[in-house]
Design a protein around this motif. Structure first.
Motif, PDB file in Angstrom:
ATOM      1  N   ALA A   9       3.085  12.237  -5.435  1.00 20.53           N
ATOM      2  CA  ALA A   9       4.337  11.727  -4.855  1.00 20.53           C
ATOM      3  C   ALA A   9       4.061  10.526  -3.959  1.00 20.53           C
ATOM      4  O   ALA A   9       4.786   9.525  -3.987  1.00 20.53           O
ATOM      5  CB  ALA A   9       5.034  12.836  -4.066  1.00 20.53           C
ATOM      6  N   ARG A  10       3.007  10.623  -3.158  1.00 21.05           N
ATOM      7  CA  ARG A  10       2.656   9.482  -2.287  1.00 21.05           C
ATOM      8  C   ARG A  10       2.246   8.272  -3.123  1.00 21.05           C
ATOM      9  O   ARG A  10       2.610   7.132  -2.802  1.00 21.05           O
ATOM     10  CB  ARG A  10       1.513   9.883  -1.354  1.00 21.05           C
ATOM     11  N   HIS A  11       1.487   8.493  -4.174  1.00 20.36           N
ATOM     12  CA  HIS A  11       1.076   7.384  -5.033  1.00 20.36           C
ATOM     13  C   HIS A  11       2.284   6.688  -5.661  1.00 20.36           C
ATOM     14  O   HIS A  11       2.318   5.447  -5.746  1.00 20.36           O
ATOM     15  CB  HIS A  11       0.129   7.890  -6.128  1.00 20.36           C
ATOM     16  N   ARG A  12       3.256   7.484  -6.115  1.00 20.85           N
ATOM     17  CA  ARG A  12       4.440   6.852  -6.703  1.00 20.85           C
ATOM     18  C   ARG A  12       5.193   6.013  -5.676  1.00 20.85           C
ATOM     19  O   ARG A  12       5.680   4.915  -5.972  1.00 20.85           O
ATOM     20  CB  ARG A  12       5.372   7.931  -7.284  1.00 20.85           C
ATOM     21  N   LYS A  13       5.288   6.498  -4.455  1.00 14.38           N
ATOM     22  CA  LYS A  13       5.961   5.728  -3.398  1.00 14.38           C
ATOM     23  C   LYS A  13       5.195   4.447  -3.090  1.00 14.38           C
ATOM     24  O   LYS A  13       5.783   3.374  -2.898  1.00 14.38           O
ATOM     25  CB  LYS A  13       6.089   6.577  -2.139  1.00 14.38           C
ATOM     26  N   GLU A  14       3.854   4.545  -3.030  1.00 16.51           N
ATOM     27  CA  GLU A  14       3.043   3.343  -2.766  1.00 16.51           C
ATOM     28  C   GLU A  14       3.218   2.314  -3.879  1.00 16.51           C
ATOM     29  O   GLU A  14       3.274   1.104  -3.631  1.00 16.51           O
ATOM     30  CB  GLU A  14       1.567   3.733  -2.637  1.00 16.51           C
ATOM     31  N   GLN A  15       3.302   2.781  -5.143  1.00 16.09           N
ATOM     32  CA  GLN A  15       3.493   1.858  -6.255  1.00 16.09           C
ATOM     33  C   GLN A  15       4.853   1.168  -6.183  1.00 16.09           C
ATOM     34  O   GLN A  15       4.964  -0.043  -6.421  1.00 16.09           O
ATOM     35  CB  GLN A  15       3.337   2.618  -7.572  1.00 16.09           C
ATOM     36  N   LYS A  16       5.898   1.940  -5.830  1.00 20.90           N
ATOM     37  CA  LYS A  16       7.229   1.332  -5.705  1.00 20.90           C
ATOM     38  C   LYS A  16       7.269   0.328  -4.562  1.00 20.90           C
ATOM     39  O   LYS A  16       7.862  -0.750  -4.675  1.00 20.90           O
ATOM     40  CB  LYS A  16       8.279   2.417  -5.490  1.00 20.90           C
ATOM     41  N   ASP A  17       6.654   0.682  -3.434  1.00 20.29           N
ATOM     42  CA  ASP A  17       6.620  -0.244  -2.296  1.00 20.29           C
ATOM     43  C   ASP A  17       5.891  -1.522  -2.656  1.00 20.29           C
ATOM     44  O   ASP A  17       6.309  -2.626  -2.274  1.00 20.29           O
ATOM     45  CB  ASP A  17       5.932   0.431  -1.098  1.00 20.29           C
ATOM     46  N   LEU A  18       4.776  -1.390  -3.393  1.00 23.14           N
ATOM     47  CA  LEU A  18       4.018  -2.586  -3.780  1.00 23.14           C
ATOM     48  C   LEU A  18       4.825  -3.446  -4.741  1.00 23.14           C
ATOM     49  O   LEU A  18       4.803  -4.682  -4.660  1.00 23.14           O
ATOM     50  CB  LEU A  18       2.692  -2.171  -4.427  1.00 23.14           C
ATOM     51  N   GLN A  19       5.552  -2.809  -5.654  1.00 23.38           N
ATOM     52  CA  GLN A  19       6.377  -3.578  -6.578  1.00 23.38           C
ATOM     53  C   GLN A  19       7.417  -4.399  -5.822  1.00 23.38           C
ATOM     54  O   GLN A  19       7.691  -5.551  -6.159  1.00 23.38           O
ATOM     55  CB  GLN A  19       7.074  -2.635  -7.566  1.00 23.38           C
ATOM     56  N   SER A  20       7.991  -3.814  -4.777  1.00 22.98           N
ATOM     57  CA  SER A  20       8.969  -4.548  -3.967  1.00 22.98           C
ATOM     58  C   SER A  20       8.318  -5.734  -3.275  1.00 22.98           C
ATOM     59  O   SER A  20       8.874  -6.837  -3.229  1.00 22.98           O
ATOM     60  CB  SER A  20       9.587  -3.613  -2.924  1.00 22.98           C
ATOM     61  N   ARG A  21       7.104  -5.519  -2.723  1.00 18.93           N
ATOM     62  CA  ARG A  21       6.389  -6.617  -2.063  1.00 18.93           C
ATOM     63  C   ARG A  21       6.056  -7.729  -3.055  1.00 18.93           C
ATOM     64  O   ARG A  21       6.211  -8.921  -2.762  1.00 18.93           O
ATOM     65  CB  ARG A  21       5.105  -6.098  -1.429  1.00 18.93           C
TER      66      ARG A  21
END
Length: 301
Positions: A9-21
C-alpha cells in the motif's frame, strides 16, 4: 514491523506521488530544460523502483529481485497500465536459441525477471504519460483567454483590430500604421511599403542620442542593441515604444491581458494636452506562434 500488505500500500502511494511530481516537472519545463527534466524524472523513477525492490526483497528474504506486487482485487489499475501489462510478455518464459522455452528442474518454467522488470517499467511509463495527458486537458487555454480579454478592451474603447504580419517588425509596422491614422508622417525617408524601416531608424537614432536614458535597461551594450534595432528584424519592446513616443510626441496606449499601459512622451515632447495624439496597439504574449506580437488598433467606423 511493516507487513507485506502495508508495504504494498505504501509503495502504491509513493508511485502515485512520484507520478504527480513527474507530471508537474514536465509541465513546467521549457524547451531548453525539457531534456534535463526528462533525465531527472527517469532517475527519480529508477531510484524509487530500486528502493522499493530492495525493501520487498528484504521483507521476503530474497536478496536479488523482488516478487511482483499484485494489485488488490477491489482497486482498478491506472488507465493504460492494464493494457500495457496485458500486451507485455511477463508470463512468457524466455526462449533459448532454438526457440524452446527455458525450464528449470522438474519441468517448471523459469521466471524471466528481467522481462518482468521491463514490463513493469513500461506500464509505469504508460501510466505517467496518460496522467500527463489528462492533466494537460484540464488546463485553461491561455491563448483564448488572452484574446478574449483584449477583445473586450478593444470593444470598450471603440476600436477595431488591424492584423500586422508577425515577422519581427510588428511593433514598428503597427506604430507606422497608427501614425498614418492620426496624420503624422513617419519621416522624410518613408517609402511605399518601407515605413517600418523608417520607424526602426527613428527609434534607434533616439536611443543612441539619449544613451543615458536607455543603457541601464539593456541586457547588452546599448550600441549593439541599437544596431540590431536599426539593421535587423530584432523585436521591439517597451524601450522602443518609449523612444518612439518621444520622437513623434504621441501617447502610446497598449491594450493587453491586464491593465492598459500608457507610454507618455514626456514634458519636453508635449505640444500641449489638447494637441497630444494617442495611438493604440494590442500586445499579445501567447496569441501568435512566433511569440510576443503587436497589432494596430484603429477607430471603429
Amino acid at each position: 514491523m511493516e507487513t507485506l500488505e502495508e508495504m504494498q500500500a505504501r509503495h502504491r502511494k509513493e508511485q502515485k506521488d512520484l507520478q504527480s511530481r513527474v507530471t508537474q516537472k514536465k509541465k513546467n519545463a521549457s524547451k531548453k530544460t525539457r531534456k534535463g527534466v526528462n533525465t531527472e524524472c527517469e532517475e527519480l523513477e529508477h531510484q524509487l523502483k530500486e528502493r522499493q525492490a530492495q525493501e520487498l526483497a528484504t521483507l521476503n528474504g530474497e536478496p536479488l529481485e523482488p516478487p511482483e506486487i499484485d494489485e488488490p482485487a477491489d482497486e482498478e489499475p491506472v488507465d493504460g497500465v492494464a493494457d500495457a501489462l496485458a500486451e507485455s510478455s511477463i508470463s512468457t518464459p524466455a526462449e533459448s536459441e532454438n526457440g524452446d522455452s527455458e525450464q528449470g528442474q522438474g519441468g517448471h518454467k523459469k521466471r524471466n525477471r528481467a522481462k518482468e522488470r521491463l514490463a513493469r517499467r513500461a506500464a509505469e511509463t504508460a501510466a505517467a504519460v496518460e496522467a500527463a495527458k489528462l492533466e494537460a486537458q484540464s488546463q485553461p487555454d491561455v491563448k483564448e483567454l488572452e484574446r478574449k480579454k483584449i477583445s473586450e478592451q478593444i470593444e470598450a474603447n471603440g476600436l477595431v483590430e488591424r492584423l500586422i504580419r508577425p515577422d519581427g517588425h510588428c511593433l514598428f509596422s503597427a506604430v507606422a500604421d497608427q501614425l498614418q491614422q492620426v496624420g503624422i508622417s513617419v519621416g522624410e525617408e518613408e517609402g511605399e511599403g518601407e515605413k517600418y524601416k523608417v520607424v526602426r531608424g527613428k527609434a534607434a537614432g533616439y536611443m543612441q542620442r539619449h544613451a543615458d536614458d536607455f543603457e541601464g535597461f539593456c541586457e547588452e551594450p546599448l550600441q549593439e542593441h541599437v544596431k540590431k534595432i536599426r539593421d535587423t528584424a530584432e523585436w521591439g519592446g517597451h524601450l522602443e515604444l518609449l523612444a518612439l513616443s518621444r520622437v513623434y510626441g504621441v501617447e502610446i496606449c497598449v491594450l493587453q491581458d491586464g491593465p492598459m499601459q500608457a507610454i507618455e512622451p514626456g514634458d519636453e515632447n508635449k505640444k500641449g494636452e489638447e494637441e497630444k495624439e494617442k495611438i493604440w496597439l494590442a500586445y499579445y504574449r501567447h496569441g501568435f506562434g512566433l511569440g510576443e506580437h503587436y497589432n494596430s488598433l484603429r477607430k471603429a467606423p
